[in-house]
Design a protein around this motif. Structure first.
Motif, mmCIF file in Angstrom:
data_model
loop_
_atom_site.group_PDB
_atom_site.id
_atom_site.type_symbol
_atom_site.label_atom_id
_atom_site.label_comp_id
_atom_site.label_asym_id
_atom_site.label_seq_id
_atom_site.Cartn_x
_atom_site.Cartn_y
_atom_site.Cartn_z
ATOM 1 N N PRO A 275 74.549 24.769 66.673
ATOM 2 C CA PRO A 275 75.572 23.920 66.054
ATOM 3 C C PRO A 275 74.986 22.957 65.027
ATOM 4 C CG PRO A 275 75.969 24.098 68.412
ATOM 5 C CD PRO A 275 74.662 24.764 68.147
ATOM 6 N N GLU A 276 73.759 22.485 65.284
ATOM 7 C CA GLU A 276 73.093 21.576 64.332
ATOM 8 C C GLU A 276 72.783 22.306 63.026
ATOM 9 O OE1 GLU A 276 72.214 21.933 67.514
ATOM 10 O OE2 GLU A 276 73.028 20.018 68.228
ATOM 11 N N ASP A 277 72.371 23.576 63.143
ATOM 12 C CA ASP A 277 72.108 24.373 61.941
ATOM 13 C C ASP A 277 73.365 24.494 61.090
ATOM 14 O OD1 ASP A 277 69.468 24.840 62.697
ATOM 15 O OD2 ASP A 277 69.996 26.644 63.840
ATOM 16 N N LEU A 278 74.482 24.757 61.736
ATOM 17 C CA LEU A 278 75.738 24.912 61.007
ATOM 18 C C LEU A 278 76.186 23.579 60.410
ATOM 19 C CD1 LEU A 278 77.705 27.282 63.429
ATOM 20 C CD2 LEU A 278 76.373 27.895 61.409
ATOM 21 N N ALA A 279 75.990 22.489 61.153
ATOM 22 C CA ALA A 279 76.378 21.159 60.659
ATOM 23 C C ALA A 279 75.583 20.773 59.427
ATOM 24 C CB ALA A 279 76.185 20.125 61.766
ATOM 25 N N ASN A 280 74.346 21.196 59.366
ATOM 26 C CA ASN A 280 73.468 20.837 58.244
ATOM 27 C C ASN A 280 73.540 21.829 57.086
ATOM 28 O OD1 ASN A 280 72.464 18.545 59.589
ATOM 29 N ND2 ASN A 280 70.946 19.775 60.693
ATOM 30 N N HIS A 281 74.316 22.889 57.251
ATOM 31 C CA HIS A 281 74.358 23.940 56.224
ATOM 32 C C HIS A 281 75.052 23.467 54.950
ATOM 33 C CE1 HIS A 281 74.644 27.876 54.369
ATOM 34 N NE2 HIS A 281 75.962 27.732 54.270
ATOM 35 N N GLY A 282 76.028 22.580 55.102
ATOM 36 C CA GLY A 282 76.756 22.116 53.920
ATOM 37 C C GLY A 282 78.081 22.838 53.759
ATOM 38 N N PRO A 283 78.880 22.463 52.764
ATOM 39 C CA PRO A 283 80.213 23.042 52.564
ATOM 40 C C PRO A 283 80.153 24.542 52.264
ATOM 41 C CG PRO A 283 79.965 20.996 51.336
ATOM 42 C CD PRO A 283 78.603 21.362 51.837
ATOM 43 N N PRO A 284 81.026 25.338 52.878
ATOM 44 C CA PRO A 284 81.063 26.781 52.581
ATOM 45 C C PRO A 284 81.684 27.056 51.221
ATOM 46 C CG PRO A 284 82.819 26.199 54.100
ATOM 47 C CD PRO A 284 82.004 24.954 53.907
ATOM 48 N N SER A 285 81.387 28.215 50.669
ATOM 49 C CA SER A 285 81.832 28.521 49.296
ATOM 50 C C SER A 285 83.307 28.906 49.212
ATOM 51 C CB SER A 285 80.979 29.654 48.714
ATOM 52 O OG SER A 285 81.105 30.811 49.530
ATOM 53 N N LEU A 286 83.853 29.581 50.230
ATOM 54 C CA LEU A 286 85.272 29.963 50.289
ATOM 55 C C LEU A 286 85.683 30.815 49.089
ATOM 56 C CD1 LEU A 286 86.789 26.508 51.407
ATOM 57 C CD2 LEU A 286 85.948 28.362 52.858
ATOM 58 N N GLU A 287 84.883 31.808 48.773
ATOM 59 C CA GLU A 287 85.161 32.651 47.603
ATOM 60 C C GLU A 287 86.247 33.682 47.868
ATOM 61 O OE1 GLU A 287 84.060 32.204 44.626
ATOM 62 O OE2 GLU A 287 82.846 30.486 45.230
ATOM 63 N N HIS A 288 86.252 34.264 49.067
ATOM 64 C CA HIS A 288 87.222 35.322 49.381
ATOM 65 C C HIS A 288 88.603 34.712 49.631
ATOM 66 C CE1 HIS A 288 89.130 38.737 51.405
ATOM 67 N NE2 HIS A 288 88.129 39.495 50.967
ATOM 68 N N PRO A 289 89.674 35.367 49.178
ATOM 69 C CA PRO A 289 91.033 34.825 49.373
ATOM 70 C C PRO A 289 91.364 34.534 50.851
ATOM 71 C CG PRO A 289 91.098 36.640 47.811
ATOM 72 C CD PRO A 289 89.699 36.601 48.355
ATOM 73 N N LYS A 290 90.860 35.382 51.750
ATOM 74 C CA LYS A 290 91.139 35.171 53.176
ATOM 75 C C LYS A 290 90.359 33.973 53.725
ATOM 76 C CE LYS A 290 93.946 38.651 53.555
ATOM 77 N NZ LYS A 290 95.407 38.420 53.731
ATOM 78 N N GLU A 291 89.181 33.718 53.186
ATOM 79 C CA GLU A 291 88.441 32.510 53.551
ATOM 80 C C GLU A 291 89.220 31.266 53.105
ATOM 81 O OE1 GLU A 291 83.800 33.959 52.968
ATOM 82 O OE2 GLU A 291 84.836 33.016 51.316
ATOM 83 N N TRP A 292 89.696 31.328 51.885
ATOM 84 C CA TRP A 292 90.410 30.201 51.288
ATOM 85 C C TRP A 292 91.694 29.900 52.062
ATOM 86 C CZ3 TRP A 292 90.409 25.896 49.179
ATOM 87 C CH2 TRP A 292 91.363 25.413 48.280
ATOM 88 N N VAL B 87 80.183 28.975 59.391
ATOM 89 C CA VAL B 87 80.604 27.569 59.369
ATOM 90 C C VAL B 87 82.127 27.481 59.455
ATOM 91 C CG1 VAL B 87 80.758 25.508 57.905
ATOM 92 C CG2 VAL B 87 78.575 26.693 58.159
ATOM 93 N N LEU B 88 82.813 28.329 58.694
ATOM 94 C CA LEU B 88 84.278 28.352 58.731
ATOM 95 C C LEU B 88 84.785 28.734 60.119
ATOM 96 C CD1 LEU B 88 87.028 28.171 57.349
ATOM 97 C CD2 LEU B 88 86.655 30.501 56.453
ATOM 98 N N CYS B 89 84.150 29.728 60.736
ATOM 99 C CA CYS B 89 84.524 30.145 62.096
ATOM 100 C C CYS B 89 84.348 28.993 63.082
ATOM 101 C CB CYS B 89 83.667 31.322 62.544
ATOM 102 S SG CYS B 89 84.070 32.889 61.755
ATOM 103 N N GLU B 90 83.258 28.255 62.931
ATOM 104 C CA GLU B 90 82.996 27.117 63.830
ATOM 105 C C GLU B 90 84.092 26.060 63.695
ATOM 106 O OE1 GLU B 90 81.118 24.732 66.665
ATOM 107 O OE2 GLU B 90 80.789 26.841 66.137
ATOM 108 N N ALA B 91 84.547 25.802 62.465
ATOM 109 C CA ALA B 91 85.624 24.834 62.248
ATOM 110 C C ALA B 91 86.915 25.299 62.916
ATOM 111 C CB ALA B 91 85.845 24.616 60.748
ATOM 112 N N VAL B 92 87.209 26.600 62.797
ATOM 113 C CA VAL B 92 88.409 27.159 63.441
ATOM 114 C C VAL B 92 88.328 26.972 64.956
ATOM 115 C CG1 VAL B 92 89.733 29.259 63.896
ATOM 116 C CG2 VAL B 92 88.793 28.853 61.615
ATOM 117 N N ALA B 93 87.171 27.312 65.536
ATOM 118 C CA ALA B 93 87.002 27.202 66.985
ATOM 119 C C ALA B 93 87.181 25.764 67.460
ATOM 120 C CB ALA B 93 85.627 27.726 67.391
#
Length: 630
Positions: A525-542, A606-612
């Motif tokens: 979880p610390e690795d994901l927290a320190n990764h920074g904002p995700p790019s959200l390039e794919h329409p489904k990610e967005w 990172v996006l999956c972690e936020a959803v969870a």
């Protein structure tokens, strides 16, 4: 053109001052928001709808200061091509302006609003559509940062203007009787509302208004003292209170001498005779032990028992106060109170001088307002009590105990639980369904469902037990909360335990799918927290990321109307949107032959972690436990 001193009329000066205030408020809002984006403010999560509404409100107030009562309307867009939020106020504003100035079309009003919208860190672009719709598109940088902060700081509540003392009246079973299906909704809804208020920071007092007083205790005490004459020194074996109640009631109905002794016991109880009070306490304590078994299964803690008996000593002073206020009138020997606009009066004193449930509820209301200093009081009681409770509230307001404009005192009504025959939920023999029987049946069915899916072969005994409880109790709670509370709903284990559709099981599987993805990697979880904002390039990610960021908006909506099905609908849509994303976007890529992980998309993880995290917090508010494996 420059204005001279002669141009500054009082009206113009007022408009300039108002405009300056609005600009300051907008600047303050943006400044606070920038602090949030920079990670220097992490106690709260922004309500995106509130931000967008404030943006339009400030501009409209600055442009049309004479429309001070105009309410700006902003709603989430129904389709992606219309942006993320839509402001439809230009139509209504155009109509309002006709009263004070030449006709102006909604389109012209909308154009003026758009032209004067300031740049904002959460807005990507604004477009005009149709006769005057304003479509707003959110900034990808903004949403990406929000996702990153959820993973870094956890799911935070929206900001509330003031933290309050909130009293919630919930559950409220009767002493010496088992909790049954009639107590299910008050218990579940009350607990969820309490968790909602606690999540945003309010000080919550959950009160269990037990039915622990009245003439029925005479027969119970008389039967106890006669069956177990040594009850003062040896604790009587009255574990099966339901059977003991039925036995006492049968004696009361069929034995006149026993009935006289029962009435005498009531008089002794009302005068707090020590031996009688001891017997009453024994019966109450035994009931509480049984209630606690239900509350433990439902993970309900800090529920304070404060029954009708608590308010008995306070009732004479309430009667005296109402008399001094000239709120009582005589009616065939009774003293009654007519709340403003009521069709049914409250009976405050009976013709024999005794007091009633109405008196007790008036005393309870005053104690909660005056002694507890409650700033909100919510009565989670079935809709059938609406006339009675609203009468009590109106009488309390008339007595000057509270100002309804300042203190929220509200009946949170709900419908009844129906069987699959669409009639009141009963056993086959026609008896009321015991709540413990319902929970045990849920455990049995949930366990069988997991075994049918072969989960007993991949889970340890401990994991299987946790999964069984999470599914059983979670599905019962979710089935209740996912329906509009004012409606009746049909209780069906088959529908509750279905892993397709808007059920707790479907949401549990979505949560565990994310957790299973995470277990494929060595990232912490610390690795994901320190990764920074995700790019959200794919329409489904967005699409998924934007839905995650609506959580604070939904929480604020629930705080206003206290309809928890809105939170359930949000979580279900989040789970289905996640499924769309998962089907279209790989997160962890594995070798098809060896099953070895060959690539990890950390942005998507990172996006999956936020959803969870949002699902887990949503479940917590609903009173549902998540499990990591099922």
């Amino acid at each position: 053109m420059e204005l001279t001193d002669d141009d500054y009329t009082p009206e113009l000066e007022k408009l300039v001052t108002e405009n300056s205030k609005l600009k300051y408020q907008l600047a303050h809002l943006n400044k606070a928001f920038i602090h949030f984006l920079n990670g220097t403010s992490s106690d709260h999560s922004p309500d995106v709808l509130q931000l967008v509404t404030s943006l339009f409100t400030n501009v409209i107030k600055a442009l049309y200061p004479d429309q001070e009562d105009f309410v700006v309307s902003v709603t989430p867009s129904t389709h992606e091509k219309y942006g993320d939020y839509q402001c439809n106020s230009a139509m209504n504003l155009s109509q309002a302006l006709k009263k004070t100035q030449p006709k102006v079309s909604p389109r012209e009003v909308a154009e003026k609003i758009v032209k004067n919208l300031p740049s904002s860190p959460y807005v990507d672009k604004v477009e005009l559509a149709g006769p005057g719709f304003i479509n707003l598109f959110l900034s990808k940088q903004f949403i990406s940062k929000l996702i990153s902060l959820i993973v870094k700081n956890g799911v935070k509540p929206p900001h509330i203007p003031k933290k309050k003392k909130v009293v919630i009246d919930m559950s409220s079973p009767n002493i010496a009787k088992e909790m049954h299906v009639g107590h299910l909704r008050s218990t579940i809804i009350g607990e969820s509302i309490a968790r909602l208020y606690q999540f945003v920071g309010h000080n919550v007092l959950k009160l269990n208004h037990l039915g622990d007083w009245g003439t029925q205790f005479g027969m119970l005490i008389a039967n106890l003292s006669e069956k177990f004459p040594n009850y003062l020194t040896v604790s009587p074996p009255i574990g099966d209170l339901q059977a003991f109640y039925k036995e006492s009631k049968a004696r009361f109905d069929n034995d006149e001498e026993f009935k006289k002794r029962a009435y005498a016991a009531v008089v002794q109880l009302q005068s707090y005779e020590p031996n009688t009070t001891k017997a009453w306490n024994l019966i109450c304590d035994e009931s509480r032990k049984e209630f606690m078994k239900i509350y433990k299964h439902f993970d309900i803690e800090d529920l304070v028992d404060r029954g009708e008996s608590f308010y008995q000593p306070l009732m004479p002073a309430v009667v005296e106060e109402l008399e001094k206020l000239n709120m009582l009138e005589l009616d065939e020997g009774r003293k009654i109170c007519w709340p403003p606009g009521a069709q049914v009066p409250l009976t405050i004193v009976k013709s024999d001088g005794g007091m009633t449930y109405d008196t007790s509820d008036m005393a309870a209301l005053k104690h909660r307002l005056v002694e507890e200093k409650a700033e909100e009081i919510l009565y989670v009681v079935d809709s059938g009590q609406a006339i009675h409770l609203n009468g009590v509230f109106d009488a309390g307001a008339k007595a000057g105990w509270f100002d309804p404009a300042k203190i929220r005192v509200e009946h949170i009504g709900f419908g009844v639980v129906l069987g699959e025959d669409k009639k009141k939920f009963k056993t086959r023999s026609g008896d009321t369904v015991r709540l413990m029987d319902l929970l045990e049946e849920g455990l049995k069915r949930a366990g069988q469902k997991l075994i049918d899916k072969g989960r007993d072969k991949v889970l340890t005994n401990e994991e299987l037990s946790l999964a069984k409880e999470a599914v059983a109790y979670g599905c019962i709670k979710y089935a209740d909360l996912s329906h509009c509370r004012t409606n009746d709903y049909v209780f069906s284990f088959d529908k509750m335990l279905d892993d397709k559709g808007n059920t707790a099981v479907y949401l549990q599987y979505a949560y565990m799918r994310i957790r299973s993805i995470s277990r494929l990697t060595t990232l912490t979880p610390e690795d994901l927290a320190n990764h920074g904002p995700p790019s959200l390039e794919h329409p489904k990610e967005w699409k998924l990321a934007k839905h995650v960021c609506r959580f604070a908006e939904i929480i604020n909506r629930c705080l206003v109307d206290l309809y928890l099905h809105n939170l359930c609908d949000y979580l279900y849509e989040l789970a289905t949107t996640f499924t769309e994303f998962y089907d279209a976007c790989y997160v962890v890529e594995k070798d098809r032959n060896t099953g070895e992980v060959i690539k990890i998309n950390v942005d998507r993880l990172v996006l999956c972690e936020a959803v969870a995290r949002v699902i887990k917090m949503g479940f917590h508010i609903l009173g549902i436990n998540t499990v990591e494996k099922m």
